[in-house]
Design a protein around this motif. Structure first.
Motif, PDB file in Angstrom:
ATOM      1  N   LEU A 111      44.860  19.945  -6.435  1.00 39.53           N
ATOM      2  CA  LEU A 111      43.528  19.823  -6.822  1.00 39.53           C
ATOM      3  C   LEU A 111      43.017  20.951  -8.036  1.00 39.53           C
ATOM      4  N   SER A 128      44.483  19.996 -11.250  1.00 42.52           N
ATOM      5  CA  SER A 128      43.646  18.671 -11.617  1.00 42.52           C
ATOM      6  C   SER A 128      42.492  19.282 -12.120  1.00 42.52           C
ATOM      7  N   GLU A 129      41.777  20.135 -11.536  1.00 41.63           N
ATOM      8  CA  GLU A 129      40.414  20.608 -12.015  1.00 41.63           C
ATOM      9  C   GLU A 129      40.803  21.593 -13.289  1.00 41.63           C
ATOM     10  N   MET A 146      43.418  11.301 -15.091  1.00 42.23           N
ATOM     11  CA  MET A 146      44.491  11.985 -14.391  1.00 42.23           C
ATOM     12  C   MET A 146      45.744  10.964 -13.832  1.00 42.23           C
ATOM     13  N   ILE A 205      48.954  11.219 -11.446  1.00 41.79           N
ATOM     14  CA  ILE A 205      49.679  12.304 -10.768  1.00 41.79           C
ATOM     15  C   ILE A 205      50.771  11.630  -9.912  1.00 41.79           C
TER      16      ILE A 205
END
Lengths: 138, 138
Positions: free
Chosen positions: B62, B65-66, B77, B79
């Motif tokens: 996370l 991603s941020e 995104m 993943i």
């Protein structure tokens, strides 16, 4: 209100609702392929889930991987959240074998889906429903 | 002992070590593309991580991603944990734009990597190092 994306609905068969995710079997006989869809309206990225939802997702994803591993004995699990076409957050759990039609490439967008024969589809759906209903109680 | 797979080592540039994962930038100028590699010897699937490692992985994914969202403002995104070729557990975090060379297909195995110009690579590496070092402390 959560509503399943029309394309996901069209391409899959319902297995069960876990506490967070809807569990769907992709109707493609080339790969045992389960999709988890968090029932969170508007979510498109993992970062749209709150901490509790993310923890629950992680649990349900591991559960799904374990079930698929026991049922199908993959050479490799492919787990992916893509969403370039269907925006609704959905996470592929694809059982891969080193003899499958796409190996070693990813499965997406390479070969058209080959729907299951109805009786074979019923068999996979039953096995998955039973596996999830047993494991959910653990 | 954890040892980074030779192919991952060859294709990427080191960014940082988070508590669990090694953070690598894929040397492909077509996509901002970060790979997380849990430093767990022998791990090839998420189910090889224990509960604590899985929780930490989720946090680090996370975070990644941020950071990528803030730095690059993706349209989506992507993943994915694939590993059909490189078995060592590694999770792709790929920034996608609806104008990129592979859109809307996945990025893997479609077009050869185009390495960054050295100065441009340095710039991306610096930005990522700084972002991870700041966020890690939160």
């Amino acid at each position: 209100m959560f509503e399943l994306d029309a394309r996901l609905n069209n391409d899959t068969v319902f297995i069960t609702d876990l506490p967070l995710c809807r569990v769907l079997l992709m109707n493609d006989s080339q790969f045992p392929w389960v999709i988890l869809v968090p029932r969170v309206a508007g979510a498109t990225e993992f970062t749209d889930l709150d901490e509790k939802q993310m923890t629950q997702y992680t649990f349900e994803s591991l559960l799904c991987s374990e079930i698929l591993s026991v049922l199908y004995k993959p050479d490799k699990m492919n787990i992916a959240a893509l969403g370039n076409i269907v925006k609704q957050l959905h996470i592929h759990h694809v059982v891969r074998f080193d003899c499958d039609v796409a190996w070693p490439a990813p499965v997406w967008g390479r070969q058209p889906a080959v729907p299951y024969e109805p009786a074979i589809l019923d068999e996979h759906v039953s096995r998955l429903k039973q596996a999830f209903s047993t494991k959910e109680k653990i």
